[in-house]
Design a protein around this motif. Sequence first.
Motif, PDB file in Angstrom:
ATOM      1  N   GLU A  31       4.149   0.487 -15.630  1.00 28.44           N
ATOM      2  CA  GLU A  31       3.712   0.308 -14.250  1.00 28.44           C
ATOM      3  C   GLU A  31       4.376  -0.948 -13.697  1.00 28.44           C
ATOM      4  OE1 GLU A  31      -0.498   0.287 -13.733  1.00 28.44           O
ATOM      5  OE2 GLU A  31      -0.637   2.479 -13.795  1.00 28.44           O
ATOM      6  N   VAL A  32       5.037  -0.804 -12.568  1.00 28.16           N
ATOM      7  CA  VAL A  32       5.742  -1.917 -11.946  1.00 28.16           C
ATOM      8  C   VAL A  32       5.139  -2.162 -10.570  1.00 28.16           C
ATOM      9  CG1 VAL A  32       7.957  -2.767 -11.092  1.00 28.16           C
ATOM     10  CG2 VAL A  32       7.868  -1.403 -13.195  1.00 28.16           C
ATOM     11  N   THR A  33       4.692  -3.380 -10.325  1.00 28.98           N
ATOM     12  CA  THR A  33       4.124  -3.757  -9.031  1.00 28.98           C
ATOM     13  C   THR A  33       5.192  -4.426  -8.183  1.00 28.98           C
ATOM     14  OG1 THR A  33       1.927  -4.074 -10.005  1.00 28.98           O
ATOM     15  CG2 THR A  33       2.325  -5.079  -7.854  1.00 28.98           C
ATOM     16  N   VAL A  34       5.371  -3.939  -6.974  1.00 23.29           N
ATOM     17  CA  VAL A  34       6.368  -4.512  -6.066  1.00 23.29           C
ATOM     18  C   VAL A  34       5.703  -4.826  -4.734  1.00 23.29           C
ATOM     19  CG1 VAL A  34       8.279  -3.294  -7.154  1.00 23.29           C
ATOM     20  CG2 VAL A  34       7.096  -2.233  -5.227  1.00 23.29           C
ATOM     21  N   GLY A  35       6.341  -5.705  -3.984  1.00 21.43           N
ATOM     22  CA  GLY A  35       5.851  -6.036  -2.661  1.00 21.43           C
ATOM     23  C   GLY A  35       6.153  -4.939  -1.667  1.00 21.43           C
ATOM     24  N   ALA A  36       5.803  -5.193  -0.412  1.00 20.34           N
ATOM     25  CA  ALA A  36       5.998  -4.194   0.641  1.00 20.34           C
ATOM     26  C   ALA A  36       6.510  -4.867   1.904  1.00 20.34           C
ATOM     27  CB  ALA A  36       4.686  -3.461   0.929  1.00 20.34           C
ATOM     28  N   SER A  37       7.018  -4.046   2.811  1.00 21.87           N
ATOM     29  CA  SER A  37       7.508  -4.576   4.078  1.00 21.87           C
ATOM     30  C   SER A  37       6.369  -5.112   4.940  1.00 21.87           C
ATOM     31  CB  SER A  37       8.270  -3.490   4.840  1.00 21.87           C
ATOM     32  OG  SER A  37       7.467  -2.336   5.024  1.00 21.87           O
ATOM     33  N   VAL A  38       5.147  -4.706   4.640  1.00 29.89           N
ATOM     34  CA  VAL A  38       3.963  -5.235   5.324  1.00 29.89           C
ATOM     35  C   VAL A  38       3.399  -6.363   4.479  1.00 29.89           C
ATOM     36  CG1 VAL A  38       1.631  -4.723   6.122  1.00 29.89           C
ATOM     37  CG2 VAL A  38       3.449  -3.030   6.415  1.00 29.89           C
ATOM     38  N   GLU A  39       3.272  -7.520   5.067  1.00 26.55           N
ATOM     39  CA  GLU A  39       2.808  -8.692   4.321  1.00 26.55           C
ATOM     40  C   GLU A  39       1.416  -8.449   3.737  1.00 26.55           C
ATOM     41  OE1 GLU A  39       2.215 -13.520   4.977  1.00 26.55           O
ATOM     42  OE2 GLU A  39       2.942 -12.260   6.619  1.00 26.55           O
ATOM     43  N   GLY A  40       1.252  -8.813   2.462  1.00 29.25           N
ATOM     44  CA  GLY A  40      -0.033  -8.678   1.791  1.00 29.25           C
ATOM     45  C   GLY A  40      -0.247  -7.347   1.110  1.00 29.25           C
ATOM     46  N   LEU A  41       0.661  -6.401   1.325  1.00 31.37           N
ATOM     47  CA  LEU A  41       0.534  -5.075   0.716  1.00 31.37           C
ATOM     48  C   LEU A  41       1.383  -5.010  -0.547  1.00 31.37           C
ATOM     49  CD1 LEU A  41      -0.963  -2.461   1.682  1.00 31.37           C
ATOM     50  CD2 LEU A  41       1.265  -1.623   2.427  1.00 31.37           C
ATOM     51  N   GLN A  42       0.902  -4.296  -1.554  1.00 30.60           N
ATOM     52  CA  GLN A  42       1.657  -4.092  -2.785  1.00 30.60           C
ATOM     53  C   GLN A  42       1.643  -2.619  -3.165  1.00 30.60           C
ATOM     54  OE1 GLN A  42      -0.259  -6.806  -5.615  1.00 30.60           O
ATOM     55  NE2 GLN A  42       1.496  -8.208  -5.422  1.00 30.60           N
ATOM     56  N   HIS A  43       2.697  -2.211  -3.864  1.00 28.73           N
ATOM     57  CA  HIS A  43       2.793  -0.853  -4.375  1.00 28.73           C
ATOM     58  C   HIS A  43       2.932  -0.902  -5.892  1.00 28.73           C
ATOM     59  CE1 HIS A  43       3.412   0.966  -0.401  1.00 28.73           C
ATOM     60  NE2 HIS A  43       4.247  -0.025  -0.136  1.00 28.73           N
TER      61      HIS A  43
END
Length: 288
Positions: A167-179
């Motif tokens: 499982e890899v957690t990455v950031g998102a183009s929306v601040e504060g969101l993660q995938h």
Amino acid sequence: MSTETTRNPRITPATDSAATDRAAFGSDWEAWHAGHEKQRASEHGFLAITGLHFLTEEPQRFEDAPGAWSATAAGPVVDLAEGEELGLDAGPLTGRHAFGPIAERAGLNAIAGNAVIEVAKRGGHIVVRPRHPDTAFRAAYQGTPTYLPNPRWVVDARYLPFETPREVTVGASVEGLQHVYEAPGEIEFELRGETFRLTVFNGYVPGSFLVLFTDATSGITTYAANRTVSVAAPDASGVTSIDFNRAVNLPCAYTDYATCPLPPAENRLPIGIEAGEKTPLDRITVEL
């Protein structure tokens, strides 16, 4: 055969196999990219989005979608006032409707006149994202600039599976969101005498991969946050290839109403990938 032809043999571009292959390669790429642009600019594609609304427990109304929307433990709910209506595959909706649980990165589309109201789950949040085909941005869109297609940017790659998917957690183009994505392994390739590895996520076609990356062109000629390229399933010996000519922008390159993932740190290439799509000329920016 004339004496002149014997002394000066020539191969014209029309019969030069390398030139013919290059022409065929470019023609194939042009057809593929035209199809990609058509899908991007479709009447309910990302260029038609008019808002990104994060639902809360408190019902909210939005200018670009009928109903009052809220998020509950059992999923999103819409309360439609008298005269308001939405359509689903099951038929028209009126009054109060509970959509039920929505899985991460999944969603459904409700119909409101000529618009589509996307209801989805992104980064653990329920969002409503209306898509109206008559947006000015979609009407004005004239395509995305690209590098010229070149076979030199098609590189052989070797799939290196992890013992177990990670499982890899990455950031998102929306601040504060993660995938969070499942990564089955890495692909290794050589370019300009150097060896690189990229973490891959599962692609849309079973067995295929999706690669999120940046490179030395990011923020200069290509979109700063990310690009993505699809990779075909490897053969039995783990061999596949990466065609960087088909590196494309994610929706966040065009609109602030997107929740696109950012590349994992190891996918930030130190070299320039001068292939694929460049930075769009225009975008939809949210006015705060």
